[in-house]
Design a protein around this motif. Sequence first.
Motif, PDB file in Angstrom:
ATOM      1  N   ARG A   1       0.821  -1.222   0.000  1.00  0.00           N
ATOM      2  CA  ARG A   1       0.000   0.000   0.000  1.00  0.00           C
ATOM      3  C   ARG A   1       0.854   1.270   0.000  1.00  0.00           C
ATOM      4  O   ARG A   1       0.324   2.372  -0.064  1.00  0.00           O
TER       5      ARG A   1
ATOM      6  N   ARG B   1      -3.207  10.781  -4.261  1.00  0.00           N
ATOM      7  CA  ARG B   1      -3.608   9.440  -3.812  1.00  0.00           C
ATOM      8  C   ARG B   1      -3.593   9.368  -2.287  1.00  0.00           C
ATOM      9  O   ARG B   1      -2.683   8.814  -1.684  1.00  0.00           O
TER      10      ARG B   1
ATOM     11  N   ASP C   1      -5.191   7.574  -0.473  1.00  0.00           N
ATOM     12  CA  ASP C   1      -5.362   6.199  -0.010  1.00  0.00           C
ATOM     13  C   ASP C   1      -4.038   5.453   0.104  1.00  0.00           C
ATOM     14  O   ASP C   1      -4.018   4.296   0.507  1.00  0.00           O
TER      15      ASP C   1
END
Length: 185
Positions: A18, A62, A64
């Motif tokens: 991630r 981004r 996230d």
Amino acid sequence: MSARKPLLDALVSMLTPRDVLVSCLGANARYLPHMRVPSPVFALCDSMGAAVPLALGMALQRSDRHVVALEGDGSLLMSPNVLATVAAARPPNLSILLWVNGRYESSGGQALPSAPVDWAALARAAGIHHVENVRDVAGLRAEFPKAREAAGPAVLVVEVAFDPAEPIPPYSERPEEIRARFRIE
């Protein structure tokens, strides 16, 4: 103070799929294609001082993902004002690891100007609140998780030993290959 490769190994071992890693040009960018990095990597090979601005843009775009900028002190000297821009934007998902060895390694290891820069004080003066000095691998392992969890952008000033005999691999990717390979799902 630790050698570069053990620090780079420690950083890579703490990354997850991630995360996104943006590396400045030079030795780190040369090592990364030869390492098993679990996260997308954009390793610059011709843009001095561009890792933090590029990582900031990715972090803002981004939210996230956690974006890690791996920058050198010689490279950040190209545009230290980016620290104020990072502080103003306040992305909570950006960690900057500033590797300090007092050298312009990408151009042969010349010493930086002799005026000492207190990088942690500079980052704090720019308005970044989470700033820590890191002296070795153990310190990096202790501080990186805290930087990742900080409420705003974080800067870790990492002391890296300079070794003019370090067997740094040559660049193995061209800019168009790096761009084509880089994807954030």
